[in-house]
Structures are given as structure tokens and as C-alpha cells.
Motif scaffolding. Structure first.
Motif, PDB file in Angstrom:
ATOM      1  N   PHE A   1      19.272  19.978  24.810  1.00 16.90           N
ATOM      2  CA  PHE A   1      18.751  18.658  25.122  1.00 16.90           C
ATOM      3  C   PHE A   1      19.097  17.678  23.993  1.00 16.90           C
ATOM      4  O   PHE A   1      19.502  16.552  24.234  1.00 16.90           O
ATOM      5  CB  PHE A   1      17.224  18.704  25.300  1.00 16.90           C
ATOM      6  CG  PHE A   1      16.747  19.432  26.532  1.00 16.90           C
ATOM      7  CD1 PHE A   1      17.573  19.579  27.627  1.00 16.90           C
ATOM      8  CD2 PHE A   1      15.458  19.941  26.585  1.00 16.90           C
ATOM      9  CE1 PHE A   1      17.136  20.236  28.763  1.00 16.90           C
ATOM     10  CE2 PHE A   1      15.006  20.599  27.716  1.00 16.90           C
ATOM     11  CZ  PHE A   1      15.842  20.749  28.808  1.00 16.90           C
TER      12      PHE A   1
ATOM     13  N   LYS B   1      23.081  18.507  28.514  1.00 18.36           N
ATOM     14  CA  LYS B   1      22.577  18.630  29.882  1.00 18.36           C
ATOM     15  C   LYS B   1      23.095  17.534  30.804  1.00 18.36           C
ATOM     16  O   LYS B   1      22.635  17.374  31.918  1.00 18.36           O
ATOM     17  CB  LYS B   1      21.044  18.644  29.878  1.00 18.36           C
ATOM     18  CG  LYS B   1      20.461  19.940  29.320  1.00 18.36           C
ATOM     19  CD  LYS B   1      20.866  21.118  30.171  1.00 18.36           C
ATOM     20  CE  LYS B   1      20.333  22.413  29.607  1.00 18.36           C
ATOM     21  NZ  LYS B   1      20.725  23.576  30.402  1.00 18.36           N
TER      22      LYS B   1
ATOM     23  N   VAL C   1      21.488  13.361  33.279  1.00 19.31           N
ATOM     24  CA  VAL C   1      20.147  13.281  33.882  1.00 19.31           C
ATOM     25  C   VAL C   1      19.228  12.462  32.990  1.00 19.31           C
ATOM     26  O   VAL C   1      19.327  12.497  31.769  1.00 19.31           O
ATOM     27  CB  VAL C   1      19.560  14.693  34.103  1.00 19.31           C
ATOM     28  CG1 VAL C   1      20.341  15.443  35.164  1.00 19.31           C
ATOM     29  CG2 VAL C   1      19.504  15.476  32.805  1.00 19.31           C
ATOM     30  N   LYS C   2      18.335  11.702  33.649  1.00 18.62           N
ATOM     31  CA  LYS C   2      17.451  10.818  32.892  1.00 18.62           C
ATOM     32  C   LYS C   2      16.305  11.586  32.243  1.00 18.62           C
ATOM     33  O   LYS C   2      15.836  11.213  31.162  1.00 18.62           O
ATOM     34  CB  LYS C   2      16.895   9.739  33.817  1.00 18.62           C
ATOM     35  CG  LYS C   2      17.949   8.758  34.321  1.00 18.62           C
ATOM     36  CD  LYS C   2      17.316   7.698  35.204  1.00 18.62           C
ATOM     37  CE  LYS C   2      18.358   6.697  35.686  1.00 18.62           C
ATOM     38  NZ  LYS C   2      17.764   5.649  36.554  1.00 18.62           N
ATOM     39  N   ASP C   3      15.824  12.593  32.922  1.00 15.74           N
ATOM     40  CA  ASP C   3      14.654  13.323  32.433  1.00 15.74           C
ATOM     41  C   ASP C   3      15.001  14.780  32.188  1.00 15.74           C
ATOM     42  O   ASP C   3      15.686  15.413  33.004  1.00 15.74           O
ATOM     43  CB  ASP C   3      13.508  13.237  33.442  1.00 15.74           C
ATOM     44  CG  ASP C   3      13.054  11.801  33.660  1.00 15.74           C
ATOM     45  OD1 ASP C   3      12.882  11.093  32.660  1.00 15.74           O
ATOM     46  OD2 ASP C   3      12.885  11.410  34.830  1.00 15.74           O
ATOM     47  N   TRP C   4      14.515  15.305  31.092  1.00 14.54           N
ATOM     48  CA  TRP C   4      14.673  16.720  30.766  1.00 14.54           C
ATOM     49  C   TRP C   4      13.293  17.367  30.787  1.00 14.54           C
ATOM     50  O   TRP C   4      12.312  16.779  30.313  1.00 14.54           O
ATOM     51  CB  TRP C   4      15.297  16.917  29.386  1.00 14.54           C
ATOM     52  CG  TRP C   4      16.723  16.432  29.294  1.00 14.54           C
ATOM     53  CD1 TRP C   4      17.638  16.420  30.276  1.00 14.54           C
ATOM     54  CD2 TRP C   4      17.363  15.877  28.138  1.00 14.54           C
ATOM     55  NE1 TRP C   4      18.823  15.925  29.830  1.00 14.54           N
ATOM     56  CE2 TRP C   4      18.695  15.578  28.503  1.00 14.54           C
ATOM     57  CE3 TRP C   4      16.954  15.611  26.826  1.00 14.54           C
ATOM     58  CZ2 TRP C   4      19.617  15.032  27.628  1.00 14.54           C
ATOM     59  CZ3 TRP C   4      17.874  15.080  25.952  1.00 14.54           C
ATOM     60  CH2 TRP C   4      19.194  14.780  26.342  1.00 14.54           C
ATOM     61  N   THR C   5      13.204  18.551  31.316  1.00 12.74           N
ATOM     62  CA  THR C   5      11.922  19.259  31.358  1.00 12.74           C
ATOM     63  C   THR C   5      11.760  20.028  30.065  1.00 12.74           C
ATOM     64  O   THR C   5      12.453  21.019  29.817  1.00 12.74           O
ATOM     65  CB  THR C   5      11.872  20.222  32.563  1.00 12.74           C
ATOM     66  OG1 THR C   5      12.062  19.470  33.765  1.00 12.74           O
ATOM     67  CG2 THR C   5      10.530  20.935  32.619  1.00 12.74           C
ATOM     68  N   ILE C   6      10.846  19.559  29.238  1.00  7.11           N
ATOM     69  CA  ILE C   6      10.610  20.197  27.942  1.00  7.11           C
ATOM     70  C   ILE C   6       9.473  21.210  28.013  1.00  7.11           C
ATOM     71  O   ILE C   6       9.385  22.139  27.226  1.00  7.11           O
ATOM     72  CB  ILE C   6      10.323  19.123  26.869  1.00  7.11           C
ATOM     73  CG1 ILE C   6      10.448  19.701  25.448  1.00  7.11           C
ATOM     74  CG2 ILE C   6       8.948  18.501  27.069  1.00  7.11           C
ATOM     75  CD1 ILE C   6      11.871  20.006  25.069  1.00  7.11           C
TER      76      ILE C   6
ATOM     77  N   SER D   1       6.632  22.967  31.222  1.00  9.04           N
ATOM     78  CA  SER D   1       6.170  22.973  32.613  1.00  9.04           C
ATOM     79  C   SER D   1       5.046  23.986  32.775  1.00  9.04           C
ATOM     80  O   SER D   1       5.028  25.023  32.110  1.00  9.04           O
ATOM     81  CB  SER D   1       7.324  23.305  33.567  1.00  9.04           C
ATOM     82  OG  SER D   1       7.877  24.570  33.246  1.00  9.04           O
TER      83      SER D   1
END
Length: 235
Positions: free
Chosen positions: A36, A41, A44-49, A51
Motif C-alpha cells: 500500500f 495496489k 484504487v482510491k481506497d485500500w483496506t487496512i 476489516s
């Protein structure tokens, strides 16, 4: 003017930041966080850090019926391989005390957890409860249903279990019913048509045409009996 120094965050810096925010669960792996930070990656605008895990609900119970809930067939094959349209199969019959249905609980669900480490409870599932009509008795624990009298067990379209001591046919005995065999009393609102068989404890019909009747008790036909073969053991 001197540009401010560029500061590069490390994987450890990100993990400390998340910890300070109270995010403790479901954090991405170190190599994923590193990708990231280097932009590997893509666009993409959002990365899942981090969950959470959704809770898994309890599985529905397994319902087992100990009688044929849909006994009538189109017809049955004879030994010669021909279709006998008049023989649509046997109606189920049970004695008092017979087990009609049993409920077995499905596997238990699992709690979820949000990113802050807080447990998410298992959703409360609606409990399946047997519906019992006349002649059916639910056990004290609600897990089984037994017959409280002898007769024909039946499961209604609405899911109600019942045992009928009298077989009531609202019409004729013909192609729709096939031959009829029942240990108890048979009540026929219409006619028993030619070439059909009825074997019963007792029988009352509006009319009997050239049928074969075998009963242990009384036989009556309000509009007459025409050319039928009747065996009756009534005394």
C-alpha cells in the motif's frame, strides 16, 4: 524557500497509528501494508487496512418426517411395464404413538468481531416450532411430534401436522384419487366410479357404481349401489 523534508511512513508506523486509534483486529499483513505504502495496489482510491468478521448465524434445523408427505403419484407401473392410472399409490397410515416428525438443531453459528476487537453477537434466528392439529402431539421439548390417535398422517400446505381418523373425499373416487385403501372410516361425498377399488374399515358414499368394495364394517350409499362387488364383514 526550502522545501520541507519528505517523511516516509513505515509499516511499523502504520501499525502504531492503528493501535492508537484503537484498531486491533483484522489488520492487513505487513507485506500488504508495505505494498500500500509503495502504491503497488494500482489506482484504487481506497485500500483496506483493517476489516472485521461478520457473525455467522445458526444454521436452520433439519426437519425429518416419518411418513410420505406426498403419497399420490400419477400412476404406478405394472409388471408388464404398463401404467396403471387407477393405482396412485398407498396412503400413509399410523398407529397411536407413532413418531411423525423430528427436529434436529443445525450447527451453531459463530460470533463476529469488529476492527476494534469488539465481539459481534450471533444474530438471533427465529425458532422453528411444529404446528400440530388434531391427532398430533408435540413432545415436551418441542423436538418431536407423535400421533395421538390412529389414522392417516397429513402435512398441510401451511406446515400443520395432523392425523385424520376418517378419510374424507370431497368428490368422487376416480382418476384424481385412484384406488383407496384405509383402515378407518371412508366418507365419499360423490360417486365411487366403475372399476375402482375401496378397502376400508367402513364406508359411506353418495353412490357406488361398478366398483370393488371390501370393508370390515358398514357400507352405505345414499343414491344407490349399481353393479358393484361388495364384501362386508359387518355383523
Amino acid at each position: 524557500m526550502v522545501d520541507p523534508p519528505v517523511t516516509t511512513a513505515s509499516v511499523n508506523d502504520i501499525k502504531i497509528m492503528l493501535h492508537n486509534l484503537g484498531i486491533l483486529h483484522g489488520i492487513a499483513a505487513d507485506d500488504q501494508i508495505a505494498s500500500f505504502l509503495t502504491g503497488e495496489k494500482g489506482d484504487v482510491k481506497d485500500w483496506t487496512i483493517a476489516s472485521g468478521n461478520k457473525p455467522i448465524p445458526d444454521a436452520p434445523p433439519e426437519i425429518e418426517y416419518f411418513f410420505n408427505t406426498d403419497p399420490l403419484k400419477i400412476g404406478t407401473l405394472t409388471e408388464d411395464g404398463l401404467m396403471d392410472w387407477k393405482n396412485r399409490g398407498q396412503l400413509p397410515q399410523v398407529k397411536e404413538g407413532a413418531l411423525l416428525a423430528k427436529k434436529t438443531p443445525g450447527p451453531k453459528g459463530k460470533e463476529g468481531m469488529d476492527i476494534f476487537g469488539k465481539k459481534i453477537p450471533i444474530p438471533k434466528a427465529s425458532e422453528y416450532r411444529f404446528k400440530c392439529g388434531k391427532g398430533a402431539r408435540r413432545s415436551e421439548d418441542g423436538m418431536m411430534v407423535h400421533a395421538s390417535l390412529s389414522g392417516m398422517p397429513k402435512l398441510s400446505p401451511a406446515g400443520e401436522l395432523a392425523v385424520l381418523p376418517t378419510l374424507h373425499i370431497q368428490g368422487d373416487i376416480g382418476l384424481e384419487t385412484g384406488h383407496v385403501e384405509f383402515d378407518g372410516h371412508v366418507e365419499v361425498d360423490g360417486t365411487i366410479n366403475k372399476d375402482y377399488r375401496v378397502k376400508a374399515g367402513s364406508l359411506r358414499a353418495a353412490e357406488i357404481q361398478e366398483a370393488s368394495i371390501d370393508v370390515d364394517g358398514d357400507v352405505s350409499a345414499a343414491n344407490g349401489i349399481f353393479g358393484a362387488t361388495i364384501r362386508c364383514n359387518a355383523t
